[in-house]
Design a protein around this motif. Structure first.
Motif: not given
Length: 287
Positions: A253-269
């Protein structure tokens, strides 16, 4: 003995472990000197864990109904992140969301309906949108990615309901297994044979991290009184393979994280990537 009572007892055994881990972790990250590169990120991760752990245990404490609510919420959010990465359409998103809520719901209210007929119906529903729309340019890709998502997200999360009190142990073992993998990789993964990466998909994941996960997952299962070699292998495989699986998806997918809303992790996935295969494999090996 009711399922809620059994789950409550499992949560009761887990609370001292979680409290001790959070307490020790909080002291450790608070004491980190400012020159430590990951200091801010580790503190964000600890704060996220301090919120997530009570929510996880609280939901499972309520029994099958709470496990359903937890699985459905996690599934709906994770599906949304996956759809964005995979480039699926709104109708594919709808199919996956219905599965993310419906499968745990069936496991709660009508567990006898979860059989090969359900699996067949899911596969058919997954391929219907591109078939009916006549998508000849990307239909097969959409169908394949939707079927993969069904097997990766809603089906494993249904294990939060079907595994009962074992789900508590699996969730905590995976969480502390990830911590053990990070500690093992940091302490032992700088040089030597254990510094070799597991896969080019995630060069930072080393055999030293696997050693840390081996120790941490086994310890958690022993402390909670549910240790078996089959369950240990299921949890360990989830810790090792889950991150690599998500890395494969993110790289395409060309992304570093699945999301950016979960502090310290990125996304829920990015947080539950190890939990998903661990739940699936635990369901396979559980009697």
């Amino acid at each position: 003995m009711s399922g809620a009572l059994v789950a409550g007892e499992a949560v009761g055994r887990a609370i001292p472990l979680v409290a001790g881990a959070l307490g020790a972790g909080g002291i450790a990250v608070a004491a980190l000197p400012s020159r430590v590169r990951m200091r801010a990120e580790l503190r964000r991760r600890w704060r996220t864990w301090a919120i997530a752990a009570p929510l996880f245990l609280g939901a499972l404490y309520l029994g099958a109904g709470g496990a359903f609510a937890l699985a459905a919420a996690l599934g709906a959010v994770a599906v949304g992140e996956y759809v964005r990465m995979a480039g699926l359409r709104s109708v594919d998103h709808a199919v996956l969301t219905v599965a993310a809520v419906g499968l745990p719901g069936l496991a709660w209210l009508a567990p006898g309906t979860l059989d090969l007929r359900t699996a067949g119906a899911l596969l058919l529903v997954a391929v219907l949108p591109p078939l009916l729309s006549g998508d000849g340019s990307a239909g097969f890709t959409r169908a394949a990615r939707t079927v993969f998502a069904l097997l990766w997200i809603p089906v494993p999360l249904t294990g939060l309901v079907t595994l009962g009190d074992t789900a508590v142990a699996v969730g905590l073992a995976v969480a502390l297994g990830d911590v053990g993998a990070w500690c093992g990789g940091t302490a032992l993964g700088r040089r030597g044979p254990l510094a070799r990466p597991l896969s080019p998909l995630s060069p930072n994941k080393t055999w030293a991290g696997v050693a840390g996960a081996v120790a941490a997952t086994g310890t958690v299962l022993l402390v909670l009184g549910v240790f078996s070699f089959a369950l240990w292998a299921a949890v360990l495989a989830g810790c090792v393979l889950g991150d690599l699986l998500e890395s494969m998806v993110k790289r395409e997918a060309g992304v570093k994280d699945a999301g950016n809303w979960l502090p310290g992790f990125g996304g829920l996935l990015d947080r539950i990537d190890s939990l998903l295969p661990a739940l699936l494999l635990a369901t396979v090996v559980s009697p």
